[in-house]
Motif scaffolding. Structure first.
Motif, PDB file in Angstrom:
ATOM      1  N   GLY B 105      95.796  26.292 -12.808  1.00 32.60           N
ATOM      2  CA  GLY B 105      96.347  25.147 -13.514  1.00 32.60           C
ATOM      3  C   GLY B 105      96.953  24.180 -12.528  1.00 32.60           C
ATOM      4  N   ASP B 106      97.396  23.058 -13.008  1.00 28.81           N
ATOM      5  CA  ASP B 106      98.008  22.078 -12.123  1.00 28.81           C
ATOM      6  C   ASP B 106      99.365  22.566 -11.633  1.00 28.81           C
ATOM      7  N   ILE B 112     103.799  25.575  -7.206  1.00 30.47           N
ATOM      8  CA  ILE B 112     104.059  26.814  -6.458  1.00 30.47           C
ATOM      9  C   ILE B 112     102.903  27.160  -5.531  1.00 30.47           C
ATOM     10  N   THR B 140     104.707  27.608 -20.066  1.00 35.58           N
ATOM     11  CA  THR B 140     106.174  27.641 -20.160  1.00 35.58           C
ATOM     12  C   THR B 140     106.706  26.497 -21.016  1.00 35.58           C
TER      13      THR B 140
ATOM     14  N   TYR C 246     113.001  26.559 -11.510  1.00 34.25           N
ATOM     15  CA  TYR C 246     111.560  26.521 -11.739  1.00 34.25           C
ATOM     16  C   TYR C 246     111.317  27.233 -13.064  1.00 34.25           C
TER      17      TYR C 246
HETATM   18  C1  LIG Z   1     106.779  33.377  -9.862  1.00 34.68           C
HETATM   19  C2  LIG Z   1     106.619  32.826 -11.213  1.00 34.68           C
HETATM   20  N1  LIG Z   1     107.335  31.751 -11.557  1.00 34.68           N
HETATM   21  C3  LIG Z   1     107.218  31.203 -12.765  1.00 34.68           C
HETATM   22  C4  LIG Z   1     106.384  31.749 -13.688  1.00 34.68           C
HETATM   23  C5  LIG Z   1     106.291  31.157 -15.077  1.00 34.68           C
HETATM   24  N2  LIG Z   1     105.089  30.407 -15.308  1.00 34.68           N
HETATM   25  C6  LIG Z   1     104.046  30.947 -15.946  1.00 34.68           C
HETATM   26  S1  LIG Z   1     102.770  29.869 -16.116  1.00 34.68           S
HETATM   27  C7  LIG Z   1     103.639  28.643 -15.345  1.00 34.68           C
HETATM   28  C8  LIG Z   1     103.089  27.261 -15.164  1.00 34.68           C
HETATM   29  C9  LIG Z   1     101.760  27.078 -15.756  1.00 34.68           C
HETATM   30  O1  LIG Z   1     101.373  25.762 -15.561  1.00 34.68           O
HETATM   31  P1  LIG Z   1      99.882  25.423 -15.185  1.00 34.68           P
HETATM   32  O2  LIG Z   1      99.472  26.139 -13.970  1.00 34.68           O
HETATM   33  O3  LIG Z   1      99.757  23.945 -15.156  1.00 34.68           O
HETATM   34  O4  LIG Z   1      99.038  26.059 -16.369  1.00 34.68           O
HETATM   35  P2  LIG Z   1      98.845  25.568 -17.851  1.00 34.68           P
HETATM   36  O5  LIG Z   1      99.637  26.531 -18.668  1.00 34.68           O
HETATM   37  O6  LIG Z   1      99.332  24.171 -17.964  1.00 34.68           O
HETATM   38  O7  LIG Z   1      97.397  25.678 -18.064  1.00 34.68           O
HETATM   39  C10 LIG Z   1     104.881  29.075 -14.966  1.00 34.68           C
HETATM   40  C11 LIG Z   1     105.849  28.233 -14.293  1.00 34.68           C
HETATM   41  C12 LIG Z   1     105.650  32.879 -13.304  1.00 34.68           C
HETATM   42  N3  LIG Z   1     104.798  33.490 -14.113  1.00 34.68           N
HETATM   43  N4  LIG Z   1     105.793  33.386 -12.076  1.00 34.68           N
END
Ligand SMILES: Cc1ncc(C[n+]2csc(CCOP(=O)(O)OP(=O)(O)O)c2C)c(N)n1
Ligand SMILES: Cc1ncc(C[n+]2csc(CCOP(=O)(O)OP(=O)(O)O)c2C)c(N)n1
Ligand code: SF4
Ligand code: SF4
Ligand SMILES: [Mg+2]
Ligand SMILES: [Mg+2]
Lengths: 632, 345, 632, 345
Positions: B105-106, B112, B140, C246
């Motif tokens: 994902g973005d 990260i 999230t 975060y």
């Molecule tokens: C180390 C860690 N930090 C935070 C999270 C929580 N987390 C799960 S998915 C996500 C972000 C997802 O965003 P994206 O990659 O854009 O995917 P989308 O759901 O938009 O497709 C986060 C912050 C995690 N799983 N692990």
């Protein structure tokens, strides 16, 4: 003849007219980046060539050039090569530290120093033998190549020492020839420089000290090897194919020598590599690559030290839960990240054992010597694949980066154990495949490699949220059962990891438990104690999880058990306490040493003989002068 | 381009589309990610990739769940957040005969995971890398990601104040040899691009805009379906002719650029308003920057270098998958061992 | 009247003709993303408005829309609000799970279900009361706004329940009005939907079950609040100015509500913010920012869950050694990173306590309820600055994300304690400043903020390689002394952190030790046990390092002490075992529950009453049907 | 430009150069980093920055040690490897009146730290960020870093096979508002650039090539002193005229571009061979890419946007340092408290 400088402390030389053969410690106090490394190695090897065991420890700073370095060589014909607190013979080469360095030499010892240095204060002693040598001007006059003057000055002190101690010329020549393999010219100029030192001593000074070397036959067939080199070799012979690493002292030389070995021994006829080494962008990526490779069925490894292990925490927890094999070398060092990166410690035992959030426990192998650095590296790959989990090999800076005199490692005869892997054929026969089903009751399930053509072979890997068929599940029951299986698997690990090595002495009331790089210190401490009538048994732990049956039995046999380690918080003792019966736990005492310097055997002797109850903080290292410099 | 075919139709491997499908999606109805999943299924089916030879990798996020929804006969690995690149690299190194497809994902890639993303691009690691880009963290619950456009609004009214990270531009700059952008809602563009990615040899990076219907599909969001449709500016029209196919249409050579892929397949780029040369790195960067300034979204095959050596080649690795090498190849002989030890005598 | 469906299991309804007042559990089994959240909240609040305590737990999946969600409301006039294993009243709204959901209702219970669902198999029971309701068609016919049909279907079940249980109309209206503050139109359509449900039940069904609500006065002055909200408020009132975070479930709502509170209460007259909130690029950056801010003298925080804490490991170790204050909230969840991210656990206690390589130990505060989520957040900032170290506040998903009925937190009256900070004036007076000198003997040294104009104020911060004057040093002696001082500081922390809360019962032979979100379960378990004649005392731990004097005393008073926790490895028990005297440690038993669901009080009752020795793995959660879906 | 002045000379604050100096360096004799340290000392002294108002931040590496060698009256923080950006951000947020100067290495910034680097640039966090770029990891004994040029050789003969990450280009692309490149051996360029960085308001990024004499100064290395001297291609000649100074030379307006900094100081850019406009982001990227292709090293003030809002401004932070706010400002009243709690009744 140059006259001996006079001291002013009025202490008599206690070793006057004594003769001490093949039993002393030499310390070369120099500056790093000045090329003393070759000289020191040649010196050590020359003595070994005379059949006398030598154990060198290089105490170096966290910078590249210009800060104090101490090369400490234990010479002992009985083979006691642990660090000893006393310095018998000092080569004072570092203007910034010579006063303090001299003050630390044992009464009766020897100080060879640059005669330009002025002896003042604590360095002005009556109880040592001084050999002032004008190293600078000797180099100036006798070494023709300007570029080499500084470098070869170091060889001059080798020459002086050779003369003082009686190192055979042939032994030196053999050492040099080996060291500078093929570089005839270099050998020549080095030999010349050594001769300059010899000659100066012969002509201008007179031997007045008690120290002598005499040929023995104690080093026949022995090697000099660093633990990291041995571990690297173990990776080669253990069949490792994917190496991902990020530079960090004291682990870098492991991956670097592994890379060299692979380049030499794993390239096929057409010039193609049967391996890959990736210098990753950081430790998170390194362990990610290692896990990805392990998942896909290659034997993979990464090597790092504490800061890197901390960065790997999340990923390693994932590896534990997703049950992915890989091997991680943790060559421990002191401290936090801007701590003392070039000092040794056994400070990550507890945090590595429980690395990552959630309920996690990791398998650790703990080599105690060079041979085990090799054999356990080999074994780690088998265990990782057998147990389908990240396996740590825990060494430290002392074991990893210092050269140790050792019997050769043994060629591994056990064939690879690739663990429970189902091929297409296997699944055809079985007619089914469930990734997380505990078919055998040992907590270890069968896996497939991606790329297996059988239509049932594919599965989806995640952390803990899966059922036996590897389907995603948030069912609490399934989750809890899965976690319990992982505990069961850890109990299986207990039966597979290297058992502790026990030396039980009849009638001993005191037991010693230790692990890793302190092995030689323990051996010497035990003999020393035995000489004073204190019998001790010794159990060397070689892995985690523990073999509690053996450990309980060891405790049961003794009245007191001292756990000896190089950290502040008695980390291994803590891990033991968690599993010991209370009756046995009551007998546990700790001996801790965490100054960053390798454990001197005297600390153990003192700890056991003088301290009754909880021996804690027994030894505060007082050796090194304070250095005020930059960061690391 | 065919629609998803009947159940009985088969591809060149004789496989129906079934093994190219996966589990039923658990994403929100209308999520762009699900559409991309369909495009992946179609592309892999039509190209005729052996499913078992594929490894599906992902990080964490709604997007990172999608590998479960396609190619049920391929192994998959859902790793930790932001680390899909490293785990993919490892898998590929272990077995270079695997076709590795990573979905991210973005948030997973640009926040990260940006470090691993940059270095993967720099190594030109051979794999397909799809960013399902919705400008928010879906899983999230809708915080801005680093690819959100400045000025874009969240549902609650919060406005993004920071410049967006353009992963396509970054990929080009850092060394990826195949960089495309597309829109989940444009199968005509996305499917041929995915096939081209399959045919590519080094890193094939696809930044696919994929609206999040739940958290980023409202007025004021630049990543909503209506807005993406509005700003979508393809640099060319795209066709993919696989190496085993013969073109079914005539291409006007004056209006069409042909990119020959390493496997012999061809990507046909039909000229639209302006000329666009996807083999000119600097021009590509410039075009992206200009579209950014003008609020447009440049899509298509933005950059490709079919000759660039990939990571395995650069490393001089054997063609044999490393995980297939036996003890005979891996453990040197006793004689070698003795030889090696001599150095330390 | 619609007739009751017949079952086929032949079990009689054990509650026939019974009358149960204000004591039952309602479970709404729905699908997430379907808008049931508002309905559930209104339902809970309505009952609370009748003066009857309610404790809701939301069991939700790791996805955004379409997967099973269970909202479980404990209704209990005595105020027992812990999770209970039994479900009395089920609202079966989820087609995917209703069969299994119905099968889990207690004999004698009630099933309200969509009459379209066909009852088969285990769901066809004789021992429950069925109220079939055609929710779909009711919504179809009675809700005019098409867009709202689906949403308001949920309100229809609120109406049905209101009628079944006797919820006062005024109580519902008050709840709705509060919930939808100011949105008159929305209130109206919701009330209408509720009325549809009421009317249907009145006209078509007949009450045949034993459950009744009757007004009480037990909720006067109580609030409904989530732990994360309370913690966020605590950060506001604790003076936090720099927030770096975060997103991660279940911690996100902490930072998000903090951000909202700050926006409302910390913007000055000119519109400028007296704070900053940064959504960092990851957890490594978040904690780096928090540490940087703490170093520069601001009160800073970050909030995360296990995976984030793992990523912070290296930096937090640096914070410990460099002695930099900051506050880190760890809202714990299950598993590794792709584990069960929306399930609760107390699984990071051990790894957080010892987070990072090297010898490290961290201060942890452990709120046991909503008031402490607030007060300990406030306190954490004082402690971090007083102790100059990262301080963890450990909660979990259950406490953090569920709404809890609570007495209001108290306004903090203790002024900020900014710790040992020297101003320019101070240094003028002292004439010197040594950053790492233990002037007061408590292990805590004085610091300055960067920007202090005094020429002696500046110092250079690193990890452990420094002397008392903050100059770089590789001296082993200095290193070891510094580490020992840090141990001393940790002992000082022991005296400053919140002491355990003890409820000692005369004559009790059994002690219970627990912490965090299980407090209510313990209370109920104790009363239940007491009713069967088993007296128990209770010690609730509220922090680490432990007050070992109090803890030893507690053990000494009891024959057995049960440590109750929500993890597999008995992590807190392990930490206790490390410090307990062996005599007392012998009394320790553990009760573990780690299915991801909040601890039901019955687990504790069973554990204590039935199991004699090591009570381990007592309870395997069997509630939830297996769901096969994607990753997380 | 003055040389390092006599001990008795003072700057506009009445300070001698002494407090601008630090401890004696422990780096290798001849290390480029030490020269940069001297430039920093000179720039801060000449500009007249109050030392105590400076915070010196760094990661880990030889380069990251240098903050100990300048500005002894400023607080410093030597953090963990690759995380200087985050720790600096935190310090700046806590006290925005501090002038934050961060020193990092190419390993520290372009490898392990690239994620934090990208996001710092994206936020345009107000600070001075120096990368002491030698193409290797000095402190760990000379492995390649990610900024090493392709084809560059290590001492042992190993050749770098990967494209280099150009931190200047990356910084420009991601949002840094002041991006310069220089060479440690060119004080005439580096010192005025450092002063301009001091005068700047947002992120001032300086990628300073700084040869490692011990591990990367040999034949075959593109980062050796001789080679850097050879490929160094300044885009202009630079002068800095502080807001309190009057120019001592006449500038030919036709040949000189003047950039006015937010504090009123001026950077005078004298045209060399080609015209160069440092305010044109795309042109800057293009020029860097071109120089890269031709094996040149573009130096000078590559990009500057003096108007761009910095992170503190974007966030709407109060001017008062947050660490100076007292309990009165930070803890809302009891009435507020009661008011807030009512929402939860
Ligand atoms: C180390 C860690 N930090 C935070 C999270 C929580 N987390 C799960 S998915 C996500 C972000 C997802 O965003 P994206 O990659 O854009 O995917 P989308 O759901 O938009 O497709 C986060 C912050 C995690 N799983 N692990
Ligand atoms: C987490 C971590 N990994 C690795 C290291 C080891 N390490 C110290 S400095 C350094 C690289 C330094 O390179 P660079 O930033 O270019 O600085 P230079 O020494 O070249 O100035 C590394 C890898 C470390 N300190 N911490
Ligand atoms: S939340 Fe957004 S990204 Fe996630 S599944 Fe729903 S629509 Fe897709
Ligand atoms: S090793 Fe290189 S970078 Fe480090 S101090 Fe020496 S010359 Fe400088
Ligand atoms: Mg997203
Ligand atoms: Mg470097």
């Amino acid at each position: 003849m140059t006259s001996q400088p006079k001291g002013h402390n009025g202490h008599a030389n206690p070793l006057k007219d004594k003769r001490i053969i093949n039993d002393f410690t030499i310390e070369a106090a120099t500056v790093n980046g000045s090329g003393s490394q070759t000289a020191n190695l040649v010196l050590a090897k020359s003595i070994i060539n005379m059949g006398i065991p030598v154990g060198p420890k290089n105490i170096f700073p966290s910078n590249i050039q210009g800060l104090p370095t101490w090369y400490i060589m234990r010479v002992n014909e009985k083979g006691y090569l642990a660090r000893k607190r006393t310095i018998d013979i000092l080569v004072a080469f570092n203007q910034a530290t010579y006063l303090k360095d001299i003050s630390m030499v044992r009464p009766g010892g020897v100080v060879i120093y640059e005669s330009d240095f002025t002896l003042t204060g604590v360095a002005k002693r009556d109880d040592v033998t001084y050999y002032p040598v004008p190293f600078g001007s000797l180099a100036q006059h006798h070494i023709s190549e300007i570029k080499l003057k500084k470098l070869l000055t170091n060889m001059i002190y080798v020459g002086v020492l050779a003369e003082v101690l009686g190192i055979e010329a042939s032994a030196i020549e053999a050492a040099l020839t080996k060291q500078l393999r093929g570089k005839e010219k270099a050998i020549k100029v080095n030999l010349d420089a050594i001769e300059v030192g010899r000659k100066y001593f012969k002509e201008k000074l007179q031997k007045q000290d008690p120290y002598h070397l005499e040929r023995r036959d104690k080093t026949e067939g022995m090697l000099m090897m660093e633990g990291n080199t041995a571990s690297a070799l173990g990776c080669v012979f253990g069949g490792c194919t994917v190496v991902a690493w990020y530079p960090i002292t004291p682990a870098s030389s492991l991956a670097e020598s592994l890379s060299e070995f692979l380049e030499e021994h794993r390239v096929d006829a057409s010039g193609k590599k049967n391996y890959v080494v990736i210098q990753a962008e950081d430790e998170l990526a390194a362990v990610g690559m290692a896990l990805g490779a392990g998942w896909a069925g290659a034997r993979s490894m990464t090597s790092t030290s504490g800061p890197g292990v901390s960065l790997m925490a999340e990923f390693v927890g994932f590896g534990y839960y997703a049950e992915v094999p890989t091997v991680i070398f943790n060559v421990q060092r002191s401290g936090p990240s801007t701590g003392l990166p070039t000092r040794t410690a056994q400070g990550d035992m507890l945090s590595t054992a429980t690395l990552s959030h959630g309920d996690t426990k990791h398998v650790m192998l703990i080599p105690g010597d060079i041979r085990e650095c090799f054999s356990m590296a080999v074994e780690a790959f088998d265990l990782a694949e057998r147990l389908q989990t990240p396996v740590f090999v825990m060494t430290d800076l002392d074991l990893g980066m210092n050269a140790w005199l050792t019997k050769p490692p043994e060629y591994p005869t056990k064939p690879f154990d690739r663990g429970k892997v189902l091929t297409e054929e296997d699944i055809k026969k079985l007619g089914k495949f469930e990734r997380y089903k505990d078919v055998d009751g040992d907590g270890i399930c069968y896996r497939t490699y991606p790329g297996n053509p059988h239509p049932l072979a594919a599965y989806f890997t995640r952390g803990s949220g899966h059922n036996e068929a590897a389907a995603y599940s948030e069912d609490g029951h399934i989750y809890q059962r899965n976690l319990e299986r992982l505990s069961r698997k850890f109990d299986t690990a207990r039966t597979l990891v290297p058992a502790p090595v026990v030396d039980s002495v009849a009638g001993a009331e005191v037991g010693i438990i230790a692990y890793g790089s302190t092995d030689q210190a323990i051996a010497e401490a035990r003999d020393t104690l035995a000489a004073t009538g204190v019998k001790t048994s010794y159990m060397r732990l070689r892995s985690y999880p523990f073999d509690m049956v053996k450990i309980e039995a060891f405790f049961a046999k003794h009245k007191k058990v001292f756990v000896v380690e190089q950290n502040r918080d008695a980390q291994m003792a803590q891990l033991l306490k968690l599993e010991l019966s209370l009756e046995q736990a009551a007998k546990m005492r700790t001996i801790l040493h965490f100054s960053g310097f390798p454990m001197p055997f005297e600390v153990i002797v003192d700890g056991i003989s003088h301290k009754a109850a909880h021996a804690k903080h027994l030894d505060v290292e007082q050796k090194m002068p304070e250095i005020v410099t930059g960061g690391e | 381009m065919a629609d998803i075919p009947l159940k009985t139709a088969v591809n060149r491997l004789g496989l129906t589309i079934e093994p190219y499908k996966g589990l039923t999606s658990t994403l929100c109805t209308g999520c762009g990610h699900d559409t991309i999943t369909r495009h992946v299924i179609q592309a892999f089916y039509e190209y005729g990739v052996e499913p078992y030879k594929v490894a599906k990798m992902s990080g964490i996020g709604c997007s990172s769940k999608t590998p479960a929804y396609f190619l049920s006969r391929s192994c998959g690995l859902n790793a930790v957040h932001g680390r899909m690149p490293s785990i993919s690299t490892g898998a590929k190194m272990a077995n270079r005969s695997l076709m590795v497809i990573g979905v991210s994902g973005d948030g997973d890639s640009a926040s990260i995971g940006i470090g691993q993303f940059c270095h993967l691009a720099r190594r030109n690691t051979p794999m397909i890398y799809i960013i399902e880009n919705n400008g928010v963290y879906g899983l999230t619950k809708g915080q801005f990601s680093a690819t959100a456009d400045p000025g874009s609004k969240l549902k609650g009214g919060e406005v993004n104040m920071f410049e967006n990270i353009d992963c396509a531009a970054l990929g080009i700059m850092l060394g990826a040899s195949f960089v495309a952008r597309s829109f989940s809602g444009d199968p005509k563009q996305a499917v041929p691009l995915l096939k081209a990615a399959i045919a590519h040899k080094g890193l094939a990076l696809l930044d696919i805009i994929s609206p999040c219907v739940t958290f980023n599909n409202h007025e004021g969001s630049t990543r909503s379906y209506p807005n993406v449709r509005k700003i979508d500016s393809p640099v060319h029209e795209l066709d993919f002719v696989a190496f085993y196919e013969t073109p079914t249409v005539e291409y006007d050579p004056g209006q069409t650029k042909e990119v020959e892929m390493p496997d012999g397949s061809k990507v046909m780029l039909k000229k639209l308003a302006k000329d666009y040369d996807p083999t000119d790195r600097m021009a590509a960067l410039q075009a992206i920057e200009q579209s950014r300034k003008s609020g447009q979204l440049l899509t298509g095959l933005l950059y490709v270098d079919t000759a660039k050596r990939d990571f395995c080649e650069v490393e001089g690795m054997t063609e044999t998958p490393l995980n297939e090498l036996g003890q005979d190849k891996l453990r040197p002989s006793r004689e070698r061992f003795t030889e090696i030890l001599k150095q330390f005598a």
